[in-house]
Structure formats: structure tokens, C-alpha cells
Design a protein around this motif. Structure first.
Motif, PDB file in Angstrom:
ATOM      1  N   GLY A 207       0.773  -1.233   0.000  1.00 25.59           N
ATOM      2  CA  GLY A 207       0.000   0.000   0.000  1.00 25.59           C
ATOM      3  C   GLY A 207       0.805   1.284   0.000  1.00 25.59           C
ATOM      4  N   ALA A 208       2.121   1.181   0.164  1.00 30.54           N
ATOM      5  CA  ALA A 208       2.968   2.375   0.192  1.00 30.54           C
ATOM      6  C   ALA A 208       3.240   2.928  -1.202  1.00 30.54           C
ATOM      7  N   VAL A 209       3.062   2.113  -2.201  1.00 33.23           N
ATOM      8  CA  VAL A 209       3.425   2.491  -3.572  1.00 33.23           C
ATOM      9  C   VAL A 209       2.662   3.725  -4.049  1.00 33.23           C
ATOM     10  N   ASP A 210       1.361   3.786  -3.808  1.00 36.71           N
ATOM     11  CA  ASP A 210       0.559   4.917  -4.302  1.00 36.71           C
ATOM     12  C   ASP A 210       1.031   6.247  -3.733  1.00 36.71           C
ATOM     13  N   THR A 211       1.255   6.294  -2.426  1.00 37.32           N
ATOM     14  CA  THR A 211       1.699   7.535  -1.798  1.00 37.32           C
ATOM     15  C   THR A 211       3.084   7.915  -2.300  1.00 37.32           C
ATOM     16  N   PHE A 212       3.988   6.948  -2.354  1.00 39.00           N
ATOM     17  CA  PHE A 212       5.342   7.206  -2.851  1.00 39.00           C
ATOM     18  C   PHE A 212       5.280   7.760  -4.271  1.00 39.00           C
ATOM     19  N   ASP A 213       4.520   7.108  -5.134  1.00 37.76           N
ATOM     20  CA  ASP A 213       4.419   7.542  -6.530  1.00 37.76           C
ATOM     21  C   ASP A 213       3.821   8.942  -6.643  1.00 37.76           C
ATOM     22  N   LYS A 214       2.837   9.241  -5.809  1.00 35.50           N
ATOM     23  CA  LYS A 214       2.220  10.563  -5.840  1.00 35.50           C
ATOM     24  C   LYS A 214       3.242  11.643  -5.453  1.00 35.50           C
ATOM     25  N   LEU A 215       4.006  11.392  -4.399  1.00 39.05           N
ATOM     26  CA  LEU A 215       5.020  12.361  -3.976  1.00 39.05           C
ATOM     27  C   LEU A 215       6.145  12.472  -5.003  1.00 39.05           C
ATOM     28  N   LYS A 216       6.480  11.363  -5.619  1.00 43.07           N
ATOM     29  CA  LYS A 216       7.504  11.385  -6.674  1.00 43.07           C
ATOM     30  C   LYS A 216       7.009  12.200  -7.870  1.00 43.07           C
TER      31      LYS A 216
ATOM     32  N   PHE B 190      11.348  -0.695   6.720  1.00 46.58           N
ATOM     33  CA  PHE B 190      10.003  -1.131   7.081  1.00 46.58           C
ATOM     34  C   PHE B 190       9.204   0.023   7.691  1.00 46.58           C
ATOM     35  N   GLU B 191       9.862   0.791   8.564  1.00 43.12           N
ATOM     36  CA  GLU B 191       9.222   1.979   9.134  1.00 43.12           C
ATOM     37  C   GLU B 191       8.883   2.980   8.041  1.00 43.12           C
ATOM     38  N   LEU B 192       9.829   3.184   7.124  1.00 43.30           N
ATOM     39  CA  LEU B 192       9.609   4.120   6.024  1.00 43.30           C
ATOM     40  C   LEU B 192       8.443   3.664   5.159  1.00 43.30           C
TER      41      LEU B 192
END
Length: 70
Positions: free
Chosen positions: A17-26, A49-51
Motif C-alpha cells: 500500500g505504500a506504492v501509491d503515496t510514494f508515486d504521488k510524492l515522486k 520497514f518503518e519508512l
């Protein structure tokens, strides 16, 4: 044994689930700014893991710290 590695946030590869947020910020070109925020908030570093959990479960908190309306 503890091994510490220093790398740029742009080379991080999120999962689940982290991919969407990461991609949006990128996409918004905010990863360098986020890296500065995280360096301030986690002076001793943060593990992958925390990140990943920050991107996955704390996206609102990340956006707030960058002054972004989601």
C-alpha cells in the motif's frame, strides 16, 4: 549485528500500500523535500520497514508535513 546504509529517498522501492503515496510524492517532485523532513524527524535514521509504513499508513501525516492538501 546492525548494518547502516545511507541512500537517497528517490532510490527507495516501496511495497504494498505504500506504492501509491510514494508515486504521488515522486510525481509531485517532493521526495527531496520529504527526505529533509525525515532527516529532521529521524536524526538517527529510519529503517525501510518503518519508512514503508509511513508511506502506507501515514500518508495524511506525510502530506501535512509537506504542507499539501490531499
Amino acid at each position: 549485528m546492525r548494518i547502516t546504509v545511507e541512500w537517497k529517498l528517490t532510490s527507495f522501492e516501496p511495497w504494498y500500500g505504500a506504492v501509491d503515496t510514494f508515486d504521488k510524492l515522486k510525481e509531485m517532485d517532493l521526495l527531496d523535500e520529504l527526505e529533509k523532513v525525515l532527516d529532521r524527524l529521524y536524526p538517527d535514521g529510519i529503517d525501510e520497514f518503518e519508512l514503508n509504513n509511513l508511506f502506507w499508513h501515514e500518508s495524511d501525516w506525510l502530506f501535512d508535513n509537506l504542507g499539501i492538501q490531499k
